[in-house]
Design a protein around this motif. Structure first.
Motif, PDB file in Angstrom:
ATOM      1  N   PHE A 178       0.937  -1.362  -0.240  1.00 34.32           N
ATOM      2  CA  PHE A 178      -0.193   0.212  -0.216  1.00 34.32           C
ATOM      3  C   PHE A 178       0.512   1.153  -0.051  1.00 34.32           C
ATOM      4  O   PHE A 178       0.564   2.331  -0.409  1.00 34.32           O
ATOM      5  CB  PHE A 178      -0.842   0.433   0.963  1.00 34.32           C
ATOM      6  N   VAL A 179       1.588   1.062   0.854  1.00 36.39           N
ATOM      7  CA  VAL A 179       3.015   2.362   0.511  1.00 36.39           C
ATOM      8  C   VAL A 179       3.830   2.787  -0.499  1.00 36.39           C
ATOM      9  O   VAL A 179       3.254   3.704  -0.602  1.00 36.39           O
ATOM     10  CB  VAL A 179       3.490   2.551   2.813  1.00 36.39           C
ATOM     11  N   ALA A 180       3.803   1.512  -0.706  1.00 36.10           N
ATOM     12  CA  ALA A 180       4.927   1.888  -1.936  1.00 36.10           C
ATOM     13  C   ALA A 180       3.730   2.443  -3.056  1.00 36.10           C
ATOM     14  O   ALA A 180       4.550   2.992  -4.425  1.00 36.10           O
ATOM     15  CB  ALA A 180       5.437   0.340  -2.685  1.00 36.10           C
ATOM     16  N   GLY A 181       2.843   1.963  -3.507  1.00 37.80           N
ATOM     17  CA  GLY A 181       1.763   2.491  -4.567  1.00 37.80           C
ATOM     18  C   GLY A 181       1.094   3.979  -4.387  1.00 37.80           C
ATOM     19  O   GLY A 181       1.014   4.647  -4.760  1.00 37.80           O
ATOM     20  N   PHE A 182       1.364   3.983  -3.040  1.00 39.44           N
ATOM     21  CA  PHE A 182       0.475   5.572  -2.233  1.00 39.44           C
ATOM     22  C   PHE A 182       1.733   6.343  -2.800  1.00 39.44           C
ATOM     23  O   PHE A 182       0.261   8.230  -2.763  1.00 39.44           O
ATOM     24  CB  PHE A 182      -0.124   5.171  -1.265  1.00 39.44           C
ATOM     25  N   ILE A 183       1.918   6.458  -3.064  1.00 43.86           N
ATOM     26  CA  ILE A 183       3.767   7.592  -2.350  1.00 43.86           C
ATOM     27  C   ILE A 183       3.945   7.661  -3.659  1.00 43.86           C
ATOM     28  O   ILE A 183       4.764   6.601  -4.114  1.00 43.86           O
ATOM     29  CB  ILE A 183       4.397   7.502  -1.025  1.00 43.86           C
ATOM     30  N   GLY A 184       3.894   8.169  -4.259  1.00 45.74           N
ATOM     31  CA  GLY A 184       4.801   8.381  -5.596  1.00 45.74           C
ATOM     32  C   GLY A 184       4.017   7.458  -6.719  1.00 45.74           C
ATOM     33  O   GLY A 184       2.636   6.751  -6.405  1.00 45.74           O
ATOM     34  N   GLU A 185       4.972   6.463  -7.798  1.00 44.84           N
ATOM     35  CA  GLU A 185       4.710   6.358  -9.066  1.00 44.84           C
ATOM     36  C   GLU A 185       5.720   4.736  -8.238  1.00 44.84           C
ATOM     37  O   GLU A 185       6.397   4.968  -8.249  1.00 44.84           O
ATOM     38  CB  GLU A 185       4.581   6.666 -10.196  1.00 44.84           C
ATOM     39  N   ALA A 186       5.065   3.690  -8.247  1.00 44.09           N
ATOM     40  CA  ALA A 186       6.425   2.665  -8.505  1.00 44.09           C
ATOM     41  C   ALA A 186       5.949   0.902  -9.400  1.00 44.09           C
ATOM     42  O   ALA A 186       4.620   0.981  -9.553  1.00 44.09           O
ATOM     43  CB  ALA A 186       5.557   2.067  -7.039  1.00 44.09           C
ATOM     44  N   ASN A 187       6.806   0.627  -9.615  1.00 41.20           N
ATOM     45  CA  ASN A 187       6.566  -0.343 -10.476  1.00 41.20           C
ATOM     46  C   ASN A 187       6.048  -1.377  -9.084  1.00 41.20           C
ATOM     47  O   ASN A 187       7.276  -1.537  -8.393  1.00 41.20           O
ATOM     48  CB  ASN A 187       7.251  -0.487 -11.096  1.00 41.20           C
ATOM     49  N   LEU A 188       5.954  -2.488  -9.403  1.00 41.89           N
ATOM     50  CA  LEU A 188       5.252  -3.712  -8.113  1.00 41.89           C
ATOM     51  C   LEU A 188       5.087  -4.943  -8.668  1.00 41.89           C
ATOM     52  O   LEU A 188       4.163  -5.069 -10.037  1.00 41.89           O
ATOM     53  CB  LEU A 188       4.297  -3.657  -7.042  1.00 41.89           C
ATOM     54  N   LEU A 189       6.642  -5.498  -9.320  1.00 45.57           N
ATOM     55  CA  LEU A 189       6.574  -6.660  -9.545  1.00 45.57           C
ATOM     56  C   LEU A 189       6.362  -8.205  -8.896  1.00 45.57           C
ATOM     57  O   LEU A 189       7.008  -8.184  -8.168  1.00 45.57           O
ATOM     58  CB  LEU A 189       7.336  -7.066 -10.426  1.00 45.57           C
ATOM     59  N   LYS A 190       5.413  -8.935  -8.786  1.00 45.12           N
ATOM     60  CA  LYS A 190       5.379 -10.250  -8.072  1.00 45.12           C
ATOM     61  C   LYS A 190       6.301 -10.925  -8.170  1.00 45.12           C
ATOM     62  O   LYS A 190       6.912 -12.022  -9.246  1.00 45.12           O
ATOM     63  CB  LYS A 190       4.378 -11.100  -8.717  1.00 45.12           C
ATOM     64  N   ALA A 191       6.945 -12.295  -7.197  1.00 45.28           N
ATOM     65  CA  ALA A 191       7.842 -12.813  -7.089  1.00 45.28           C
ATOM     66  C   ALA A 191       7.276 -13.422  -5.278  1.00 45.28           C
ATOM     67  O   ALA A 191       6.720 -13.432  -4.807  1.00 45.28           O
ATOM     68  CB  ALA A 191       9.094 -12.737  -6.818  1.00 45.28           C
ATOM     69  N   LYS A 192       8.533 -14.945  -5.733  1.00 45.93           N
ATOM     70  CA  LYS A 192       8.451 -15.448  -4.583  1.00 45.93           C
ATOM     71  C   LYS A 192       9.907 -15.970  -4.395  1.00 45.93           C
ATOM     72  O   LYS A 192      10.597 -15.465  -5.189  1.00 45.93           O
ATOM     73  CB  LYS A 192       7.429 -17.009  -4.893  1.00 45.93           C
ATOM     74  N   ARG A 193      10.635 -15.741  -2.917  1.00 45.14           N
ATOM     75  CA  ARG A 193      11.181 -16.325  -2.023  1.00 45.14           C
ATOM     76  C   ARG A 193      11.306 -17.135  -2.074  1.00 45.14           C
ATOM     77  O   ARG A 193      10.490 -17.834  -1.128  1.00 45.14           O
ATOM     78  CB  ARG A 193      11.567 -15.577  -1.091  1.00 45.14           C
ATOM     79  N   GLY A 194      12.642 -18.234  -2.340  1.00 42.43           N
ATOM     80  CA  GLY A 194      12.428 -19.465  -1.954  1.00 42.43           C
ATOM     81  C   GLY A 194      13.848 -20.169  -1.485  1.00 42.43           C
ATOM     82  O   GLY A 194      14.938 -19.759  -3.182  1.00 42.43           O
ATOM     83  N   VAL A 198       5.473   2.577 -21.027  1.00 40.76           N
ATOM     84  CA  VAL A 198       4.713   1.481 -19.747  1.00 40.76           C
ATOM     85  C   VAL A 198       4.462   0.680 -21.433  1.00 40.76           C
ATOM     86  O   VAL A 198       4.600   0.354 -21.390  1.00 40.76           O
ATOM     87  CB  VAL A 198       3.203   2.301 -19.664  1.00 40.76           C
ATOM     88  N   LEU A 199       5.246  -0.286 -20.586  1.00 39.81           N
ATOM     89  CA  LEU A 199       5.415  -1.772 -20.996  1.00 39.81           C
ATOM     90  C   LEU A 199       4.754  -3.216 -20.812  1.00 39.81           C
ATOM     91  O   LEU A 199       4.604  -2.689 -19.005  1.00 39.81           O
ATOM     92  CB  LEU A 199       7.384  -2.406 -20.844  1.00 39.81           C
ATOM     93  N   ALA A 200       4.572  -3.300 -21.493  1.00 40.64           N
ATOM     94  CA  ALA A 200       3.646  -4.739 -21.139  1.00 40.64           C
ATOM     95  C   ALA A 200       4.646  -5.879 -21.003  1.00 40.64           C
ATOM     96  O   ALA A 200       5.085  -6.114 -22.659  1.00 40.64           O
ATOM     97  CB  ALA A 200       2.860  -4.933 -21.839  1.00 40.64           C
ATOM     98  N   LEU A 201       4.674  -7.145 -20.013  1.00 38.74           N
ATOM     99  CA  LEU A 201       5.493  -7.584 -19.907  1.00 38.74           C
ATOM    100  C   LEU A 201       5.511  -9.200 -20.303  1.00 38.74           C
ATOM    101  O   LEU A 201       3.992  -9.262 -20.334  1.00 38.74           O
ATOM    102  CB  LEU A 201       6.561  -7.596 -18.770  1.00 38.74           C
ATOM    103  N   ALA A 202       5.799 -10.142 -20.562  1.00 35.54           N
ATOM    104  CA  ALA A 202       5.257 -11.612 -20.460  1.00 35.54           C
ATOM    105  C   ALA A 202       4.365 -12.422 -19.820  1.00 35.54           C
ATOM    106  O   ALA A 202       3.896 -12.416 -20.210  1.00 35.54           O
ATOM    107  CB  ALA A 202       6.688 -12.708 -21.197  1.00 35.54           C
ATOM    108  N   SER A 203       4.694 -11.792 -18.614  1.00 36.41           N
ATOM    109  CA  SER A 203       4.341 -11.870 -17.784  1.00 36.41           C
ATOM    110  C   SER A 203       2.486 -11.653 -17.586  1.00 36.41           C
ATOM    111  O   SER A 203       1.821 -11.913 -15.964  1.00 36.41           O
ATOM    112  CB  SER A 203       5.423 -11.568 -15.918  1.00 36.41           C
ATOM    113  N   GLY A 204       2.161 -10.687 -18.417  1.00 35.70           N
ATOM    114  CA  GLY A 204       1.050  -9.628 -17.748  1.00 35.70           C
ATOM    115  C   GLY A 204       1.265  -8.663 -17.498  1.00 35.70           C
ATOM    116  O   GLY A 204       0.059  -8.239 -17.209  1.00 35.70           O
TER     117      GLY A 204
END
Length: 350
Positions: free
Chosen positions: A232-248, A308-314
């Motif tokens: 929420f903070v990342a998206g609300f303050i300024g503009e931010a890219n948020l990329l989904k990932a997993k840590r393992g 604004v780029l469209a990535l293969a991940s959608g």
């Protein structure tokens, strides 16, 4: 010894029937702070400010100002003063009478009122407007009268409820400069509520970001911007890219294809990168991390080109380039990259 804490909230919350407007929270506002309480409409920020000022009674917790428990005191008995969004000036009074009204209610001697009114009118640069009717002033001038009327009471803490919301962009920027100057001049403690992220970054030395009645993060503007604690903070303050990932196993595997080492608990995470950190890469150029996407939108914004780029991940990824750089067209492929130190990995609760 005088405490460095001007305002201390302990377990302060407010419910209206079954609805919790502000969940119980703790907050310390330091002496001399210019604190912004920032959040979207309905997040509880104005309710929190009004509890500090005594205009709303908390459902739980205690409020201290300068070490004194003021929880059960009305606004007129607290060492605070509020500047409201609507100014609340008296149309039948001139500027000087508006500014001195609170002092007159306190039955101070006329010479003391005149001295303090003159001093504060000079502070807000309204010396020449004392005999003008409040209705004859511009929006910015009316805002300064409202500010002077609060400051003349010499509050320990000045509270401001969206004070610049009614002004146009140029006036708002001018008043931001005025507020910074006044805060430096008197060295007081200012607490203001705003939904405007740019305003909070421009004015405050500390920002409390609120969401759904809770403070999600409290810190310096640089910390809030570059090291957001939540999606929420990342998206609300300024503009931010948020990329989904997993840590393992100590590595991040992003849906967009990038991988890198990252210590921490296994599970879903989000990679946060500000658009200004993402740059187009020329052929053969390297970067710590890089992805390729299709240009979906290109906008010239004066200081830079926005892609604004469209990535293969959608997913979408926003990047910036120099304003004079050759501009790509929609539909073209573009490889972009960034320095790993300029990204942040956060737990993805959303």
């Amino acid at each position: 010894m005088t405490s460095d804490i001007a305002v201390r909230l302990a377990g302060v919350g407010k419910s209206f029937g079954p609805v919790a407007a502000v969940h119980p929270l703790d907050l310390e506002i330091r002496r001399g702070d210019f604190l912004a309480i920032l959040g979207p409409s309905g997040c509880g920020k104005t309710t929190l400010l009004r509890m500090i000022g005594g205009f709303v009674e908390p459902s739980a917790g205690t409020i201290e100002v300068d070490g004194q428990d003021v929880t059960d005191l009305g606004p007129e008995r607290r060492p605070t003063n509020m500047v409201f969004q609507g100014y609340g000036l008296f149309p039948h009074m001139n500027v000087r009478q508006n500014v001195g009204y609170g002092l007159k209610l306190k039955k101070l001697p006329a010479e003391d009122i005149a001295r303090r009114v003159s001093k504060v009118m000079a502070l807000v640069r309204l010396e020449e407007y004392g005999d003008r009717a409040a209705t004859e002033l511009s929006g910015g001038q009316q805002q300064r009268v409202a500010l002077a009327r609060a400051l003349v009471m010499e509050p320990r803490v000045l509270l401001l409820d969206e004070p610049l919301a009614a002004l146009d962009l140029k006036l708002r920027q001018a008043m931001q400069e005025e507020l910074r100057r006044i805060h430096r001049a008197i060295g007081g403690t200012f607490v203001f509520v705003t939904h405007d992220q740019g305003e909070a970054l421009a004015l405050a030395n500390r920002i409390a970001v609120m969401n759904a009645g809770r403070i999600e993060q409290l810190g310096a503007p640089e910390e809030i911007y570059f090291a957001p604690a939540s999606r929420f903070v990342a998206g609300f303050i300024g503009e931010a890219n948020l990329l989904k990932a997993k840590r393992g196993g100590g590595r991040i595997h992003a849906q967009c294809g990038i991988e890198f080492a990252s210590p921490g608990a296994d599970g879903p995470v989000a990679i946060v990168i500000r658009p200004e950190a993402v740059r187009p890469l020329s052929d053969g150029a390297g970067a710590d991390l890089a992805v390729t996407g299709v240009v979906e939108e290109v906008v010239f914004l004066g200081t830079h080109n926005k892609y604004v780029l469209a990535l293969a991940s959608g997913e979408k990824l926003t990047a910036q380039d120099r304003p004079h750089a050759p501009r790509l067209e929609v539909g073209q492929s573009l490889r972009v990259g960034w320095v790993q130190a300029e990204q942040r990995v956060i737990e993805d609760r959303g």
